[in-house]
Design a protein around this motif. Structure first.
Motif, PDB file in Angstrom:
ATOM      1  N   PRO A   3      38.706   6.088  28.905  1.00 48.42           N
ATOM      2  CA  PRO A   3      39.294   6.123  27.567  1.00 48.42           C
ATOM      3  C   PRO A   3      38.224   6.028  26.489  1.00 48.42           C
ATOM      4  O   PRO A   3      37.094   5.599  26.739  1.00 48.42           O
ATOM      5  CB  PRO A   3      40.171   4.874  27.564  1.00 48.42           C
ATOM      6  N   TRP A  20      43.495   8.363  25.450  1.00 50.63           N
ATOM      7  CA  TRP A  20      43.224   9.216  26.601  1.00 50.63           C
ATOM      8  C   TRP A  20      43.743  10.622  26.303  1.00 50.63           C
ATOM      9  O   TRP A  20      44.766  10.792  25.649  1.00 50.63           O
ATOM     10  CB  TRP A  20      43.957   8.696  27.837  1.00 50.63           C
ATOM     11  N   ASP A  42      45.822   1.666  32.041  1.00 46.24           N
ATOM     12  CA  ASP A  42      44.738   2.567  32.451  1.00 46.24           C
ATOM     13  C   ASP A  42      45.151   3.524  33.570  1.00 46.24           C
ATOM     14  O   ASP A  42      44.904   4.735  33.477  1.00 46.24           O
ATOM     15  CB  ASP A  42      43.513   1.768  32.888  1.00 46.24           C
ATOM     16  N   ALA A  46      45.384   7.447  32.748  1.00 49.12           N
ATOM     17  CA  ALA A  46      44.461   8.370  33.411  1.00 49.12           C
ATOM     18  C   ALA A  46      45.219   9.493  34.105  1.00 49.12           C
ATOM     19  O   ALA A  46      44.774  10.646  34.117  1.00 49.12           O
ATOM     20  CB  ALA A  46      43.591   7.605  34.407  1.00 49.12           C
ATOM     21  N   ALA A  49      46.922  11.836  31.272  1.00 50.24           N
ATOM     22  CA  ALA A  49      46.052  12.376  30.220  1.00 50.24           C
ATOM     23  C   ALA A  49      45.869  13.882  30.322  1.00 50.24           C
ATOM     24  O   ALA A  49      45.376  14.504  29.377  1.00 50.24           O
ATOM     25  CB  ALA A  49      44.686  11.683  30.266  1.00 50.24           C
TER      26      ALA A  49
END
Length: 282
Positions: A3, A20, A42, A46, A49
């Protein structure tokens, strides 16, 4: 993918957030639980994104955001979230709220964010958990570990503490626990490691029983016109079976996902992430 980190001042309070994905992609704003922070998302961020601009703010008093006790009550946090949408120019996007973040969303999505949110994901929370007698034990569990968190000489000791206090989370790998510990730690004045939140964030929760004049969250929940998805932990002590059943009765069109864990799903594996992706895609 990693990020990028950003800071924005809202209502005289500096808010940290991670971002992101493509800045031009559809925004997905993820709001965390009571004592947690935006880095909890996260794994989800991820994974998503590739399609979304995933934005994960730390609420005041958590993570890297400013400690400001005047901004810890629900009304102030809600105002901060609205300000976040405004400051980042988010005219249309999605909202995902886990625990506290979801409860705040129940008031925001049919209210001040109604024209800005397209789809709403609730993660292991329903309307008014403090008013659900069967959730009392879960609420008290959270109050207990929030009130007087320990400090340790070593980060590995803090990690062991997190593994214990969050043992109801869905399964995580050793690497994921280490990431949680590293992103959830702060140095105290004497150089020890402690959880990175201001213990005063619990005070509004302790006063919640005295706040009888607030809006009815079931009415707000029913007023949500946007598509809603609820992710429930099968053994949750916050989103109880009775509340979940009533949510489904009041919104039979609501999409649901039940995860085999306690409060709360970590949103870290395809079995949890891909149904959310499918819901957001409509």
């Amino acid at each position: 993918m990693a990020p990028t980190h950003h800071y924005v001042t809202i209502e005289d309070t500096e808010i940290h957030y991670t971002a992101w994905g493509d800045p031009d992609a559809t925004p997905l704003v993820c709001v965390h639980g009571l004592s947690r922070h935006g880095r909890d998302f996260d794994p989800l961020a991820a994974a998503l994104a590739d399609e979304y601009r995933v934005l994960c703010p730390d609420m005041p008093g958590r993570g890297e955001s400013e400690w400001n006790p005047d901004r810890y009550d629900a009304a102030s946090l809600s105002s901060i979230i609205v300000g976040f949408f405004e400051e980042l120019g988010i005219e249309s996007g999605h909202y995902l709220g886990l625990s506290m973040g979801g409860q705040l969303g129940i008031g925001l999505v049919p209210g001040p964010l109604t024209d800005r949110v397209e789809r709403f994901v609730l993660v292991d929370v329903g309307p008014d958990p403090s008013g659900d007698d069967t959730a009392d034990e879960g609420v008290q569990r959270i109050v207990d570990y929030l009130t007087d968190p320990p400090a340790y000489d070593r980060l590995t000791e803090l990690e062991a503490y997190f593994r214990d206090v969050y043992d109801t989370f869905s399964a995580m790998t050793d690497a994921e626990w280490r990431r949680l510990a590293r992103t959830s730690a702060r140095r105290t004045d004497d150089g020890r490691f402690a959880p990175n939140y201001d213990t005063r964030i619990v005070e509004p929760l302790l006063l919640a029983d005295d706040a009888d004049d607030g809006p009815d969250q079931w009415t707000q929940f029913e007023a949500i016109d946007q598509p809603v998805m609820t992710v429930k932990a099968a053994d949750s002590d916050i989103l109880t079976d009775a509340t979940f059943a009533e949510m489904r009765e009041r919104k039979p069109e609501m999409e649901t996902l039940v995860v085999d864990c306690g409060h709360a799903p970590a949103l870290n594996v395809p079995e949890q992430i891909e149904p959310i992706r499918a819901f957001l895609e409509g």
